[in-house]
Design an enzyme around this catalytic site. Structure first.
Site, PDB file in Angstrom:
ATOM      1  N   ARG A   1       1.141  -1.364  -0.118  1.00 53.95           N
ATOM      2  CA  ARG A   1      -0.229  -0.012  -0.235  1.00 53.95           C
ATOM      3  C   ARG A   1       0.514   1.765  -0.011  1.00 53.95           C
ATOM      4  NH1 ARG A   1      -5.122  -1.432   3.311  1.00 53.95           N
ATOM      5  NH2 ARG A   1      -6.424  -2.613   2.172  1.00 53.95           N
TER       6      ARG A   1
ATOM      7  N   LYS B   1     -18.659 -16.318   2.736  1.00 53.52           N
ATOM      8  CA  LYS B   1     -20.199 -15.908   2.793  1.00 53.52           C
ATOM      9  C   LYS B   1     -21.146 -15.193   1.682  1.00 53.52           C
ATOM     10  CE  LYS B   1     -19.887 -14.518   7.745  1.00 53.52           C
ATOM     11  NZ  LYS B   1     -19.681 -13.639   9.392  1.00 53.52           N
TER      12      LYS B   1
ATOM     13  N   GLY C   1     -12.478  -3.323   1.196  1.00 58.10           N
ATOM     14  CA  GLY C   1     -14.176  -3.322   1.210  1.00 58.10           C
ATOM     15  C   GLY C   1     -14.691  -2.380  -0.115  1.00 58.10           C
TER      16      GLY C   1
END
Length: 398
Positions: free
Chosen positions: A38, A201, A377
């Site tokens: 990053r 999930k 995200g």
């Protein structure tokens, strides 16, 4: 896809103080950075600002200090690593309140082309609540705001959106690159467009699948989320991961895919284990034959072949999430096979989400991918078709 926002290329930075929001949320172990990708991703924008005479004030969060000063969340290791990469000292303003006396004095003394770093913006509880007072404090240090933190672009915080109310706000090269790659893949992909979705999930990926059903030619489902789809088909899944509340929704998505002519592939065989353990007893079984007491931990060889064939002819591939418990040697084969297929496909390949990025990097395929997203995200929400507040807050081009 071009970003219709002002960028660093549109601004004369000479002699200007520039607050630049980066994503330096890097993993640390015993105070040492274990992966600095990053930081490296932010360098093009920082170097451009320096070379164009800006007085550069960097800011970022690190971890979750929950609104109070905690030394283990200090950005000191980041300042040290940045100094090495930039070949010049990057001073850290060591203020528990972030915009304190050190930060103000350091910012006032900055010369053109020099760089400083503020302390962790999440030392202030106002940051995540996007409270006006902290946004104003950050803005008071600078003349221009540059946001280059794609990884936090889905958060409306003081340092991502709040400060843009008080300063001219433009984006850096990393955000441009992310939007051009991912936006282009969704808006005008080289076809066929194949999406590979894994991870634990179904509930985390519902929005992504729904959005991609209107855009993709093929959707491949792997990882723990696949067992909810198998359950819908009436398969025995043993102790495999299951989200019982999402079985009907899984069925609806499969029916929707059929209606839209989208190929929807789920595993046809699995590597199952007796326990959730790296060294558990394991075997390969068909997807409708998982015995009671066993759990699926990776896709099997027939599934690898099925998925590889679908990836081979792709023009564009979007991949988010591993095929199994890829951090375990015994259950990484499915993820390795998919990574290999993507790398060899010649397709424009976009890897998003922390787990698939980690898998591709660990397995040595990173250099063969067109674009590896820095935002977990944020890339998921972008793939869902959501607008990202950190990008919405930047100034529009007419």
């Amino acid at each position: 896809m071009k970003l219709n926002k002002y960028t660093v290329d549109d601004i004369n930075f000479a002699g200007k103080k520039v607050l630049c929001r980066c994503d330096f949320n890097v993993p640390l172990k015993d105070g040492e950075i274990t992966n600095d990708k990053r930081i490296v991703a932010a360098l093009p924008t920082i170097k451009y600002l320096m070379e164009n005479g800006a007085k550069v004030i960097l800011c970022s969060h690190l971890g979750r200090p929950k609104g109070e000063y905690k030394p283990e969340f200090s950005l000191a290791p980041v300042a040290k690593r940045l100094s090495e990469y930039l070949g010049t000292e990057v001073k850290l303003a060591e203020d528990a309140e972030v915009v304190g006396e050190n930060a103000k004095a350091m910012a006032a003394a900055l010369q053109d082309g020099e760089v400083m770093l503020l302390e962790n913006v999440r030392y202030r509880k106002e940051e995540t609540k996007n409270e006006e007072n902290f946004s104003k404090e950050l803005a008071s240090l600078a003349d221009i705001f540059v946001n280059d933190a794609f990884g936090t672009a889905h958060r409306a915080h003081c340092s991502t959106t709040g400060v843009a109310d008080y300063l001219p706000a433009v984006c850096g090269y990393l955000i441009q690159k992310e939007i051009e790659f991912m936006g282009g893949a969704l808006a005008n992909p080289k076809r066929p467009l194949v999406a590979i979705l894994g991870g634990a999930k179904v509930s985390d990926k519902i929005g992504v699948i729904s959005n991609l059903l209107d855009k993709c030619d093929t959707i491949i489902i792997g990882g723990g989320m696949a067992y909810t789809f198998m359950k819908y088909l009436g398969h025995s899944i043993g102790n495999s991961l299951l989200e019982a509340d999402w079985i009907e929704k899984a069925g609806e998505m499969m029916a929707d895919a059929e209606k839209k002519g989208v190929k929807f592939l789920i595993p046809v065989d699995n590597k199952v284990g007796k326990e959730y353990d790296e060294n558990t007893e394991a075997m390969i079984v068909n997807s409708d034959e998982i015995p009671d007491g066993w759990m699926g931990l990776d896709i099997g060889p027939k599934s690898q072949e099925l998925f590889t064939d679908a990836i081979k002819g792709a023009g564009t591939v979007i991949w988010n999430g591993p095929m199994g418990v890829s951090e375990w040697k015994n259950f990484e084969a499915g993820t390795v096979a998919v990574a290999n297929a993507v790398a060899e496909s010649g397709a424009i390949s976009i890897i998003g989400g922390g787990d698939s990025v980690a898998a591709v990097t660990k397995l040595g395929f990173a250099d063969k991918m067109s674009h590896i997203s820095t935002g977990g995200g944020a890339s998921l929400e972008f793939l869902e078709g959501k607008e990202l507040p950190g990008i919405m807050a930047l100034q529009d081009k007419d």
